[in-house]
Design a protein around this motif. Structure first.
Motif, PDB file in Angstrom:
ATOM      1  N   LYS A   1     -10.526  10.257  -7.132  1.00  0.00           N
ATOM      2  CA  LYS A   1     -11.076   8.901  -6.962  1.00  0.00           C
ATOM      3  C   LYS A   1      -9.979   7.867  -6.698  1.00  0.00           C
ATOM      4  CE  LYS A   1     -15.504   9.132  -9.490  1.00  0.00           C
ATOM      5  NZ  LYS A   1     -16.012   9.776  -8.272  1.00  0.00           N
ATOM      6  N   SER A   2      -8.720   8.314  -6.598  1.00  0.00           N
ATOM      7  CA  SER A   2      -7.632   7.355  -6.364  1.00  0.00           C
ATOM      8  C   SER A   2      -7.843   6.622  -5.048  1.00  0.00           C
ATOM      9  CB  SER A   2      -6.292   8.079  -6.304  1.00  0.00           C
ATOM     10  OG  SER A   2      -6.022   8.719  -7.519  1.00  0.00           O
ATOM     11  N   ARG A   3      -7.389   5.367  -5.003  1.00  0.00           N
ATOM     12  CA  ARG A   3      -7.460   4.585  -3.765  1.00  0.00           C
ATOM     13  C   ARG A   3      -6.244   4.950  -2.898  1.00  0.00           C
ATOM     14  NH1 ARG A   3      -8.168   1.090  -7.780  1.00  0.00           N
ATOM     15  NH2 ARG A   3      -6.206  -0.008  -7.395  1.00  0.00           N
TER      16      ARG A   3
ATOM     17  N   TYR B   1      -4.453   4.758   0.827  1.00  0.00           N
ATOM     18  CA  TYR B   1      -4.386   4.086   2.139  1.00  0.00           C
ATOM     19  C   TYR B   1      -3.585   4.935   3.110  1.00  0.00           C
ATOM     20  CZ  TYR B   1      -2.731   0.712   5.684  1.00  0.00           C
ATOM     21  OH  TYR B   1      -2.405   0.073   6.857  1.00  0.00           O
TER      22      TYR B   1
ATOM     23  N   GLU C   1      -9.663  14.677   3.067  1.00  0.00           N
ATOM     24  CA  GLU C   1     -11.135  14.790   2.993  1.00  0.00           C
ATOM     25  C   GLU C   1     -11.541  16.213   2.640  1.00  0.00           C
ATOM     26  OE1 GLU C   1     -12.024  13.227   6.858  1.00  0.00           O
ATOM     27  OE2 GLU C   1     -12.297  11.160   6.102  1.00  0.00           O
TER      28      GLU C   1
ATOM     29  N   TYR D   1     -10.821  14.194  -1.635  1.00  0.00           N
ATOM     30  CA  TYR D   1     -10.455  12.818  -2.006  1.00  0.00           C
ATOM     31  C   TYR D   1     -11.511  11.866  -1.436  1.00  0.00           C
ATOM     32  CZ  TYR D   1      -6.135  14.678  -3.776  1.00  0.00           C
ATOM     33  OH  TYR D   1      -5.211  15.391  -4.513  1.00  0.00           O
ATOM     34  N   GLN D   2     -12.008  10.969  -2.295  1.00  0.00           N
ATOM     35  CA  GLN D   2     -13.194  10.204  -1.897  1.00  0.00           C
ATOM     36  C   GLN D   2     -12.928   8.761  -1.475  1.00  0.00           C
ATOM     37  OE1 GLN D   2     -15.229  10.740  -5.588  1.00  0.00           O
ATOM     38  NE2 GLN D   2     -15.207  12.959  -5.265  1.00  0.00           N
ATOM     39  N   HIS D   3     -11.770   8.217  -1.877  1.00  0.00           N
ATOM     40  CA  HIS D   3     -11.578   6.791  -1.610  1.00  0.00           C
ATOM     41  C   HIS D   3     -10.400   6.587  -0.666  1.00  0.00           C
ATOM     42  CE1 HIS D   3     -11.903   2.435  -3.323  1.00  0.00           C
ATOM     43  NE2 HIS D   3     -11.670   2.462  -2.024  1.00  0.00           N
TER      44      HIS D   3
ATOM     45  N   ILE E   1      -8.728   4.648   2.301  1.00  0.00           N
ATOM     46  CA  ILE E   1      -8.776   3.313   2.921  1.00  0.00           C
ATOM     47  C   ILE E   1      -8.059   3.356   4.267  1.00  0.00           C
ATOM     48  CG2 ILE E   1      -8.095   0.888   2.637  1.00  0.00           C
ATOM     49  CD1 ILE E   1      -7.869   1.681  -0.464  1.00  0.00           C
TER      50      ILE E   1
ATOM     51  N   GLU F   1      -7.297  -4.654  -1.272  1.00  0.00           N
ATOM     52  CA  GLU F   1      -7.641  -3.232  -1.452  1.00  0.00           C
ATOM     53  C   GLU F   1      -6.863  -2.566  -2.579  1.00  0.00           C
ATOM     54  OE1 GLU F   1     -10.564  -2.961   1.563  1.00  0.00           O
ATOM     55  OE2 GLU F   1      -9.931  -1.525   0.009  1.00  0.00           O
TER      56      GLU F   1
ATOM     57  N   PRO G   1      -4.268  -0.482  -2.819  1.00  0.00           N
ATOM     58  CA  PRO G   1      -4.154   0.979  -2.714  1.00  0.00           C
ATOM     59  C   PRO G   1      -3.183   1.519  -3.761  1.00  0.00           C
ATOM     60  CG  PRO G   1      -3.080  -0.072  -0.836  1.00  0.00           C
ATOM     61  CD  PRO G   1      -3.767  -1.154  -1.596  1.00  0.00           C
TER      62      PRO G   1
END
Ligand SMILES: NC(=O)C1=CN([C@@H]2O[C@H](COP(=O)(O)OP(=O)(O)OC[C@H]3O[C@@H](n4cnc5c(N)ncnc54)[C@H](OP(=O)(O)O)[C@@H]3O)[C@@H](O)[C@H]2O)C=CC1
Ligand SMILES: C[C@H]1O[C@H](OP(=O)(O)OP(=O)(O)OC[C@H]2O[C@@H](n3cnc4c(=O)[nH]c(N)nc43)[C@H](O)[C@@H]2O)[C@@H](O)[C@@H](O)C1=O
Length: 317
Positions: free
Chosen positions: A4-6, A8, A25, A29-31, A33, A55, A57
């Motif tokens: 769930k980490s952001r 970029y 993907e 990894y779901q988030h 940016i 954002e 990141p």
């Protein structure tokens, strides 16, 4: 780096950024940016700072850059220096300002001295003069490396720098003049076959040697290092094998099934005679490439043909 980490990815539409995005993907990894250069010009410091503030990141793959082959580097010298300096400075500074957990800066094998001993070890950086044709680009890349080091030294940032060898693969740039050698030859041999052209011209003497790594292999190495490497020193990423441009042209000719002849245009520059990466460090960390050159070229040619079909003569750049 949690699922769930952001995260970029700067330059996600590029060959490298796209490969890293696919890899992340696939791993779940779901988030992730992303911004196109139309949405966010990374040369613009104010907009980059607002984007990072918005954002925030946690992990940054810095794969955005002004990229091209020897002719492009030698022609657009100011753009290669300015754009790449600004992109690196803006993103690295904003990542520090927003306390990003980790950032990976992508450099290139052309940062090493033109005539350094081979294979190139990471500690050969800045031990001799650079190859003139891509010195602007190399200086910008070295500045990015030094920014990561300095932000680690002064602020304790976990910013790492990786040095890929020449890359090719899905989503490569096939521009007739501005591309790198491998995509340029795939396109040229293909068009010669289509048009029954008797001879294909290859730039330079054919004598320089180059190492090539398939883009999905690079993406695998980048995610591996983001997960496993926190050191201050550079890490080379390559296949550890090289071949001459003449030998490369013969392989592309065979993959494309072109039956004409090859000639060499020695009025074009050769660039660095050789730049084989020493990959013992990344091997000792536990990573090795998996796609060999011939199979990679066949995969790249398939992708090229798909691109040709969908957007006739569209230029990547
Ligand atoms: N290709 C190679 O052989 C090698 C590449 N590398 C490094 O890998 C990284 C990626 O290379 P590669 O994927 O081949 O390059 P590409 O040209 O395929 O992609 C570069 C990306 O950078 C983005 N970009 C460029 N300028 C700007 C800007 N001003 N603002 C925002 N985005 C920008 C572009 O975004 P958009 O599409 O949205 O315009 C583009 O998608 C670079 O750091 C390069 O130095 C290292 C060694 C070898
Ligand atoms: C990744 C690295 O890549 C770049 O350095 P380079 O490896 O010298 O780049 P190149 O792939 O364009 O050339 C490799 C060799 O190939 C020969 N060559 C033959 N025929 C074509 C041809 O048709 N196109 C091109 N481009 N080269 C050709 C060319 O004459 C040269 O001898 C840096 O600019 C920089 O971008 C960088 O970091």
């Amino acid at each position: 780096m949690e699922l769930k980490s952001r995260i970029y990815i700067a330059g996600h539409r590029g060959m490298v950024g796209g490969a890293i995005k696919r890899k992340l993907e696939t791993m779940g990894y779901q988030h992730i940016i992303t911004r196109t250069s139309g949405e966010l010009d990374l040369r613009d410091q104010q907009n980059v700072q607002s984007f990072f503030a918005e954002e925030r990141p946690e992990y940054v793959f810095l794969a955005a850059a002004k990229v091209g082959g020897i002719h492009a580097n030698n022609t657009y010298r100011a753009e290669f220096l300015y754009d790449n300096l600004m992109i690196a400075s803006n993103i690295i500074h904003a990542a520090w300002q927003q306390q990003a957990k980790k950032l990976m800066f992508l450099g290139s094998s052309c940062i090493y001295p033109k005539l350094a001993p081979q294979p190139l070890r990471e500690d050969y950086l800045l031990t001799g003069p650079l190859e003139a044709t891509n010195e602007p680009y190399a200086i910008a890349k070295i500045a990015g490396i030094k920014l990561c080091e300095a932000y680690r030294d002064q602020y304790g940032c976990n910013f790492i720098s990786v040095m890929p060898t020449n890359l090719y693969g899905i989503g490569d740039n096939y521009h007739p003049e501005n591309s790198h050698v491998l995509p340029a030859l795939i396109r040229r041999f293909h068009e010669a076959k289509q048009n029954n052209t008797p001879v294909v011209t290859v730039w330079g003497t054919g004598k320089p040697k180059r190492e090539f790594l398939y883009s999905d292999d690079l993406a695998d190495a980048c995610v591996f290092l983001m997960l496993n490497y926190d050191g201050r020193e550079l890490v080379n990423i390559g296949s550890g094998e090289d071949l001459s441009i003449r030998e490369l042209a013969e392989i592309v000719k065979e993959v494309v099934c072109y039956e004409g002849d090859i000639e060499f245009d020695t009025s074009k520059p050769d660039g660095t005679p050789r730049k084989l990466m020493d990959v013992s460090k990344i091997h000792s960390l536990g990573w090795k490439h998996s796609v060999d050159l011939k199979r990679g070229i066949a995969l790249a040619y398939g992708d090229f043909l798909k691109g040709q079909y969908h957007s006739m003569n569209a230029m990547h750049h």
